[in-house]
Design a protein around this motif. Structure first.
Motif, short mmCIF file in Angstrom:
data_model
loop_
_atom_site.label_atom_id
_atom_site.label_comp_id
_atom_site.label_asym_id
_atom_site.label_seq_id
_atom_site.Cartn_x
_atom_site.Cartn_y
_atom_site.Cartn_z
N GLY A 182 -63.06 25.09 21.79
CA GLY A 182 -62.53 26.04 22.76
C GLY A 182 -61.14 25.72 23.26
N GLY A 183 -60.55 24.61 22.82
CA GLY A 183 -59.23 24.21 23.30
C GLY A 183 -58.11 24.84 22.48
N ALA A 184 -56.89 24.71 22.98
CA ALA A 184 -55.72 25.20 22.24
C ALA A 184 -54.67 24.10 22.22
CB ALA A 184 -55.16 26.46 22.88
N VAL A 185 -54.26 23.74 21.02
CA VAL A 185 -53.35 22.61 20.80
C VAL A 185 -52.14 23.09 20.01
CG1 VAL A 185 -53.13 20.35 19.68
CG2 VAL A 185 -55.25 20.96 20.87
N GLY A 186 -50.96 22.68 20.45
CA GLY A 186 -49.73 23.06 19.76
C GLY A 186 -49.24 21.96 18.85
N ALA B 182 -57.68 37.55 10.93
CA ALA B 182 -58.32 36.25 11.17
C ALA B 182 -59.49 36.39 12.15
CB ALA B 182 -57.29 35.25 11.69
N ILE B 183 -59.34 37.24 13.16
CA ILE B 183 -60.44 37.48 14.11
C ILE B 183 -61.67 37.99 13.37
CG2 ILE B 183 -61.23 38.95 16.03
CD1 ILE B 183 -58.29 38.98 17.01
N MET B 184 -61.43 38.84 12.37
CA MET B 184 -62.53 39.47 11.63
C MET B 184 -63.40 38.45 10.89
SD MET B 184 -62.43 42.53 12.51
CE MET B 184 -63.84 42.96 11.49
N ALA B 185 -62.84 37.26 10.65
CA ALA B 185 -63.64 36.21 9.99
C ALA B 185 -64.59 35.53 10.99
CB ALA B 185 -62.71 35.18 9.36
N LYS B 186 -64.48 35.87 12.26
CA LYS B 186 -65.31 35.26 13.32
C LYS B 186 -65.22 33.73 13.28
CE LYS B 186 -69.48 37.02 15.56
NZ LYS B 186 -68.67 37.60 16.62
N PRO B 187 -63.99 33.21 13.36
CA PRO B 187 -63.82 31.76 13.22
C PRO B 187 -64.17 31.02 14.50
CG PRO B 187 -61.72 32.75 13.73
CD PRO B 187 -62.71 33.89 13.61
N ARG B 188 -64.38 29.72 14.36
CA ARG B 188 -64.46 28.84 15.54
C ARG B 188 -63.10 28.25 15.85
NH1 ARG B 188 -69.00 24.56 15.11
NH2 ARG B 188 -68.47 24.31 17.30
N LEU B 189 -62.24 28.17 14.82
CA LEU B 189 -60.88 27.65 14.99
C LEU B 189 -59.92 28.60 14.29
CD1 LEU B 189 -58.85 25.26 15.71
CD2 LEU B 189 -59.28 24.46 13.39
N MET B 190 -58.88 29.00 15.00
CA MET B 190 -57.82 29.81 14.38
C MET B 190 -56.55 28.96 14.32
SD MET B 190 -56.37 33.56 15.51
CE MET B 190 -57.92 34.40 15.27
N MET B 191 -55.92 28.94 13.15
CA MET B 191 -54.66 28.21 13.00
C MET B 191 -53.54 29.24 12.82
SD MET B 191 -55.66 24.91 10.71
CE MET B 191 -55.77 25.71 9.12
N LEU B 192 -52.52 29.14 13.65
CA LEU B 192 -51.43 30.11 13.66
C LEU B 192 -50.14 29.39 13.28
CD1 LEU B 192 -52.37 31.56 17.13
CD2 LEU B 192 -52.37 32.92 15.04
N ASP B 193 -49.45 29.90 12.26
CA ASP B 193 -48.20 29.25 11.83
C ASP B 193 -47.01 30.15 12.15
OD1 ASP B 193 -46.29 27.62 10.70
OD2 ASP B 193 -47.32 27.39 8.78
N GLU B 194 -46.27 29.81 13.18
CA GLU B 194 -45.02 30.51 13.55
C GLU B 194 -45.25 32.01 13.73
OE1 GLU B 194 -42.05 28.77 13.76
OE2 GLU B 194 -42.26 27.06 12.40
N ALA B 195 -46.19 32.33 14.61
CA ALA B 195 -46.52 33.75 14.81
C ALA B 195 -45.36 34.54 15.41
CB ALA B 195 -47.75 33.86 15.72
N SER B 196 -44.37 33.85 15.99
CA SER B 196 -43.26 34.59 16.61
C SER B 196 -42.05 34.74 15.69
CB SER B 196 -42.82 33.89 17.90
OG SER B 196 -42.06 32.72 17.58
N LEU B 197 -42.14 34.14 14.51
CA LEU B 197 -40.94 34.06 13.66
C LEU B 197 -40.42 35.45 13.28
CD1 LEU B 197 -39.31 31.69 12.35
CD2 LEU B 197 -40.44 32.30 10.22
N MET C 68 -57.82 26.96 19.09
CA MET C 68 -56.58 27.34 18.42
C MET C 68 -55.71 26.12 18.14
SD MET C 68 -55.68 30.93 19.98
CE MET C 68 -57.01 32.16 19.93
N LEU C 69 -55.13 26.14 16.93
CA LEU C 69 -54.13 25.14 16.56
C LEU C 69 -52.87 25.92 16.21
CD1 LEU C 69 -53.42 22.19 16.05
CD2 LEU C 69 -54.32 22.43 13.73
N VAL C 70 -51.82 25.71 17.00
CA VAL C 70 -50.70 26.64 17.03
C VAL C 70 -49.40 25.94 16.65
CG1 VAL C 70 -49.40 28.20 18.53
CG2 VAL C 70 -51.86 27.90 18.89
N VAL C 71 -48.85 26.30 15.49
CA VAL C 71 -47.52 25.82 15.12
C VAL C 71 -46.50 26.84 15.62
CG1 VAL C 71 -45.95 25.51 13.16
CG2 VAL C 71 -48.27 24.55 13.08
N GLU C 72 -45.52 26.36 16.34
CA GLU C 72 -44.58 27.32 16.94
C GLU C 72 -43.25 26.63 17.22
OE1 GLU C 72 -42.84 30.15 17.65
OE2 GLU C 72 -44.89 30.92 17.63
N GLN C 73 -42.16 27.23 16.71
CA GLN C 73 -40.83 26.69 17.01
C GLN C 73 -40.40 27.09 18.42
OE1 GLN C 73 -37.77 26.02 14.55
NE2 GLN C 73 -39.13 25.21 13.00
N ASN C 74 -40.88 28.23 18.87
CA ASN C 74 -40.55 28.69 20.21
C ASN C 74 -41.53 28.03 21.20
OD1 ASN C 74 -40.29 30.06 22.62
ND2 ASN C 74 -39.86 32.02 21.64
#
Ligand SMILES: Nc1ncnc2c1ncn2[C@@H]1O[C@H](COP(=O)(O)OP(=O)(O)OP(=O)(O)O)[C@@H](O)[C@H]1O
Ligand SMILES: [Mg+2]
Length: 236
Positions: free
Chosen positions: A29-33, A149-164, A189-195
Motif C-alpha cells: 500500500g506504500g508509494a516509493v519514488g 495498468a489498473i485493468m490488470a488489478k495489480p497489487r503494485l503499479m510501476m510508473l516510468d516518467e509518467a509526466s514526460l 506504487m513504485l514511481v520513477v520521475e524526473q519531476n
C-alpha cells in the motif's frame, strides 16, 4: 508489511553492467519514488523487476523470488508496469486497450466495473472511448497507459516518467488521478520521475540512484529539505 524488496540488485545489458547495487523496499500500500539523473538506471530497475532484464541479488515480491521469471509471470503475480513511452496500442481503441489490460482476468463483472472506474478517474478517456490509441494526445495516451495498468488489478503499479513530454497542467492532472487511485485502491506504487516536485506529491519515501547504485533513501519531507536534492531535482 514489505511487498517488494530489492537488496543489492545488479543488472546488465550483455557485457555492460548498469545496475551495481540497488536496494529499496515498497511496503504494502506504500508509494516509493526513484530519483536520478539520465542514465542512472531508473528504467533498468523497473525492467529488472518486470523480468525484462536479468538480475542478481535479492528481488522479492510478496515473499516470492522474482528472479528468473518471465514478464508475463511477473505480471500474473500482480505487478503492472507503465513503461517509459507509455506502450499503449495505437491500432486499438481506448476501450480495446482497457480490455487488453484485463487479459489475465476472468471476472467479467469486475472488468466492466473497473472500466467504469477508469473512465471516472480519467473523464477525457470517456470522450475518446472509440478513438484509436494513435489519435490520442500525449496526455491522453499517458492516462490510457495508467488505466490499462489498473485493468490488470495489480497489487503494485510501476510508473516510468509518467509526466514526460506533458504540459505542466496535464502532468499535474495525471498525478492527481494517480494520487486518487492510490487512496481509493491501496495499490502500492513504485514511481520513477524526473519531476521530483510531482513525485513528492505522491510518494512517501524515495531512493536516489547514481550510476546504478542507490545512494540515499529518505521520506519526501527529508529529501525536500536537502540542498543537494533541491539543486539536482527541484530546480534550486
Ligand atoms: N538496451 C540497452 N542496451 C545497452 N545499454 C542500455 C540499454 N538500455 C539502457 N542502457 C544503458 O543503461 C544505463 C541505464 O539506463 P536507464 O535507461 O536505466 O537509465 P534511466 O535512469 O532510466 O535514464 P533516463 O532518465 O534517461 O530515462 C545507461 O547508461 C543506458 O545507456
Ligand atoms: Mg528511464
Amino acid at each position: 508489511m514489505t511487498l517488494l524488496e530489492l537488496v543489492d540488485l545488479t543488472a546488465s545489458y550483455g557485457p555492460i553492467q548498469v545496475l551495481e547495487s540497488v536496494s529499496l523496499t515498497v511496503p504494502d500500500g506504500g508509494a516509493v519514488g526513484i530519483l536520478g539523473a539520465n542514465g542512472a538506471g531508473k528504467t533498468t530497475t523497473l525492467r529488472a523487476i518486470s523480468g525484462a532484464v536479468r538480475s542478481t541479488g535479492t528481488l522479492r515480491f510478496d515473499g516470492k523470488d522474482l528472479r528468473g521469471l518471465r514478464p508475463d509471470q511477473v505480471a500474473a503475480l500482480g505487478i503492472a508496469h507503465v513503461p517509459e513511452g507509455r506502450g499503449t496500442l495505437s491500432d486499438l481503441t481506448v476501450r480495446e486497450n482497457l480490455k487488453v489490460g484485463a487479459y489475465l482476468r476472468k471476472d467479467r463483472k469486475g472488468i466492466a466495473s473497473d472500466i467504469d472506474y477508469c473512465l471516472d478517474l480519467f473523464p477525457q478517456l470517456q470522450e475518446r472511448i472509440r478513438s484509436n490509441g494513435s489519435a490520442l494526445s500525449g496526455g491522453e495516451q499517458q492516462m490510457l497507459a495508467v488505466a490499462r495498468a489498473i485493468m490488470a488489478k495489480p497489487r503494485l503499479m510501476m510508473l516510468d516518467e509518467a509526466s514526460l513530454g506533458l504540459a505542466p497542467s496535464t502532468a499535474r492532472s495525471v498525478y492527481d488521478a494517480i494520487g486518487r487511485l492510490r487512496r481509493e485502491s491501496g495499490i502500492a506504487m513504485l514511481v520513477v520521475e524526473q519531476n521530483a516536485n510531482l513525485a513528492f506529491t505522491l510518494v512517501d519515501t524515495a531512493t536516489v540512484l547514481e550510476t546504478g547504485r542507490s545512494v540515499l533513501t529518505g521520506t519526501s519531507a527529508e529529501l525536500r529539505g536537502m540542498d543537494e536534492i533541491r539543486r539536482a531535482y527541484l530546480g534550486g
